[in-house]
Design a protein around this motif. Sequence first.
Motif, PDB file in Angstrom:
ATOM      1  N   ALA A 370       3.109  11.934   0.430  1.00 27.40           N
ATOM      2  CA  ALA A 370       1.799  13.074   0.480  1.00 27.40           C
ATOM      3  C   ALA A 370       2.617  14.019   1.290  1.00 27.40           C
ATOM      4  O   ALA A 370       3.512  14.287   2.200  1.00 27.40           O
ATOM      5  CB  ALA A 370       1.429  11.632   1.555  1.00 27.40           C
ATOM      6  N   ASP A 371       2.255  15.504   1.205  1.00 27.46           N
ATOM      7  CA  ASP A 371       2.287  16.548   1.381  1.00 27.46           C
ATOM      8  C   ASP A 371       1.681  16.432   3.146  1.00 27.46           C
ATOM      9  O   ASP A 371       0.615  15.822   3.151  1.00 27.46           O
ATOM     10  CB  ASP A 371       1.402  17.472   1.055  1.00 27.46           C
ATOM     11  N   LYS A 380       6.549  18.703   2.298  1.00 27.43           N
ATOM     12  CA  LYS A 380       5.928  18.407   0.894  1.00 27.43           C
ATOM     13  C   LYS A 380       6.394  16.994   0.758  1.00 27.43           C
ATOM     14  O   LYS A 380       7.920  16.250   1.201  1.00 27.43           O
ATOM     15  CB  LYS A 380       6.359  19.223  -0.639  1.00 27.43           C
ATOM     16  N   GLY A 381       5.684  15.455  -0.153  1.00 30.87           N
ATOM     17  CA  GLY A 381       6.082  14.269   0.158  1.00 30.87           C
ATOM     18  C   GLY A 381       6.872  13.566   0.986  1.00 30.87           C
ATOM     19  O   GLY A 381       7.761  12.703   0.546  1.00 30.87           O
ATOM     20  N   VAL A 382       6.465  13.814   1.932  1.00 27.96           N
ATOM     21  CA  VAL A 382       7.376  12.682   3.875  1.00 27.96           C
ATOM     22  C   VAL A 382       6.867  11.188   2.775  1.00 27.96           C
ATOM     23  O   VAL A 382       5.299  10.908   2.906  1.00 27.96           O
ATOM     24  CB  VAL A 382       5.635  12.960   4.277  1.00 27.96           C
ATOM     25  N   VAL A 383       7.851  10.788   2.892  1.00 32.62           N
ATOM     26  CA  VAL A 383       7.055   9.264   2.889  1.00 32.62           C
ATOM     27  C   VAL A 383       6.906   8.712   3.652  1.00 32.62           C
ATOM     28  O   VAL A 383       7.537   8.218   5.101  1.00 32.62           O
ATOM     29  CB  VAL A 383       8.879   8.283   2.568  1.00 32.62           C
ATOM     30  N   LEU A 384       4.751   7.786   3.777  1.00 33.80           N
ATOM     31  CA  LEU A 384       4.414   7.311   5.285  1.00 33.80           C
ATOM     32  C   LEU A 384       4.047   6.499   5.589  1.00 33.80           C
ATOM     33  O   LEU A 384       4.569   5.932   6.375  1.00 33.80           O
ATOM     34  CB  LEU A 384       3.310   7.888   4.664  1.00 33.80           C
ATOM     35  N   ALA A 385       4.814   4.884   4.244  1.00 38.00           N
ATOM     36  CA  ALA A 385       4.997   3.906   4.694  1.00 38.00           C
ATOM     37  C   ALA A 385       5.189   3.665   3.454  1.00 38.00           C
ATOM     38  O   ALA A 385       5.494   3.901   1.885  1.00 38.00           O
ATOM     39  CB  ALA A 385       3.635   3.385   4.573  1.00 38.00           C
ATOM     40  N   THR A 409       3.594  -0.838   5.717  1.00 36.45           N
ATOM     41  CA  THR A 409       4.429   0.003   6.721  1.00 36.45           C
ATOM     42  C   THR A 409       4.644   1.390   7.235  1.00 36.45           C
ATOM     43  O   THR A 409       5.428   2.019   6.397  1.00 36.45           O
ATOM     44  CB  THR A 409       4.821  -0.942   6.771  1.00 36.45           C
ATOM     45  N   LEU A 410       4.545   2.067   8.492  1.00 36.79           N
ATOM     46  CA  LEU A 410       4.889   2.925   8.678  1.00 36.79           C
ATOM     47  C   LEU A 410       6.757   3.382   8.895  1.00 36.79           C
ATOM     48  O   LEU A 410       7.112   2.552   8.925  1.00 36.79           O
ATOM     49  CB  LEU A 410       4.331   4.011  10.126  1.00 36.79           C
ATOM     50  N   THR A 411       6.687   4.579   8.341  1.00 37.97           N
ATOM     51  CA  THR A 411       8.296   4.756   8.356  1.00 37.97           C
ATOM     52  C   THR A 411       8.786   6.019   9.079  1.00 37.97           C
ATOM     53  O   THR A 411       7.535   6.120   9.948  1.00 37.97           O
ATOM     54  CB  THR A 411       8.669   5.792   7.646  1.00 37.97           C
TER      55      THR A 411
END
Length: 537
Positions: A370-371, A380-385, A409-411
């Motif tokens: 998600a941003d 931008k483009g954060v790998v949330l999970a 699962t949260l990164t």
Amino acid sequence: MPVRRRRSTALAAAVATATALGATALAALGGATTASAAEAPLADYELTWGIKQSYRTYVGMFGSFTASEGADQAAGNGAFTFTDGTGTYDTTAHTVDLAFRGRLVSASAAHHFEVTLTDLRFDSGAGEITADVTTVDTSGATPTKKGDDVPLAKVAVTRTMTDMATTLTTEAGEYLGSDGYAGAAGDPLTVVKKTPPTTEPTTGPTTGPTTGPTGEPTTGEPSKEPTTDPEPTDPHTTPATREPSPTASTSAAPSTPATTAPATTAPTKGEIADGTLGWGVKESFRAYVVGTVAKGRVTVSGGATQAAGNGAFTFKDATGTYDTDADKLTAAFKGAVNFKGHESGGSYGLDLTLSNLKATLDGGTGTLRADVNSLGTQTKGVVLADLEAKSGDLKAAQDVVTVDDVAATLTVAGAKAFGDFYQAGTALDTVDLSVALSDDAQLPDGGGSDTSGGRDGGSGTAGGSTGGGTGTAGGTGSTVGGTGTTTGGSLGGGSLASTGSDIPGPALGAAAGAAVVVGAGAVYATRRRRTQGRAAE
């Protein structure tokens, strides 16, 4: 409060047996009917009660529940079930007195509390739930508090004994650690007789309910189950209600494949025509935002919606690609959600927006991106999970691929996006994916047509005003934090996450605990400012 007789779970069975034997002896002697002779023994009952959703949310955020010795908890931090209920049924007054097996411990090492409930009892005559309660401050700042037969809630008893409204008592507030619970609505209570799965409900229950409720207490019925017992009603109502459903689906089945299958068969790979993503981020986080500490709101925009009752979000208008042979899927979704709280002087210590969500799956595993805009800093483009589906197969049904209950699962990057509010590896809410492979495909109802907080910063708020008002979250009639209360309701200025005035006081250890909670917003804001530079990378 009248003095109650101390009766443990084990003793309840003995009392029931003794009562039955006494009634038999009196009948043999031709003696007059007494109060004890009007009691019949009961066994194999179950009690399900969640105490209060906001209490479960609080414990789930900072600690955990452990159910044992006959008790268990429903998935998703759900309600608790206590088993092996035994006791008596008063055939004259039509009341039950039941004791249940089970041990429930709620504990938080961080906030130094441990609350244990045992010997749960339900007395329909008194209309109350009681339990033995032990509250321990593990920091040693306050002494251990113990109580037997503590009245936890008053119950609005109904004949069926299902979904009965409960109201928490002053004693519940004392033992659970929040005076604000006194008089607050608790979770609904259900008491049912556990029926063996092989027993058909058409023979036994049929004679019991039809003669009991309609003809007043009769001399031939004292050994039957109580007329308030839900068993006679539910086993008949449920099958009758569900009966038309298979019939309808059976009759519809022949026509649907014949007309649609040949015309709408999509290729095994190509571009996604449409789709939805359902995700609640994390239930405890939603609760925290609108609770009594953050005193904030949740707002959706850009076409995203939120389910009523501060529920999960639905992001729509998917684009991307699929390959069902290779079990690969990449889908981006429109819509945004903003979490805002800890307001001070017109600025917010918490201001987090997630937008442009993108999910990928490859053989059942993948990521959710998600941003992220936190306190004005966008990444931008954060790998949330990290995602993991129950199955690696992507199968299309009528040109729609649906993958529900995908574990998230949260990164490490996701933890930074949340200001280290949660640690990497924390389980987030599960993800539901549905994508259409053709323009004619019909997507399932994504739910959440009501928005929480309005669209694009509309006037509606989740959790009321910043001060913890009485506003509802996305529609009426839904409750977050217990039956009969709205999100941000009257419990301690906000009935949702018990993370402010509702935090168990004994657990936190007097002023030190209060300082921890009051400073939660400042800590969050400080962490975010320290990590802005890292998050922007």
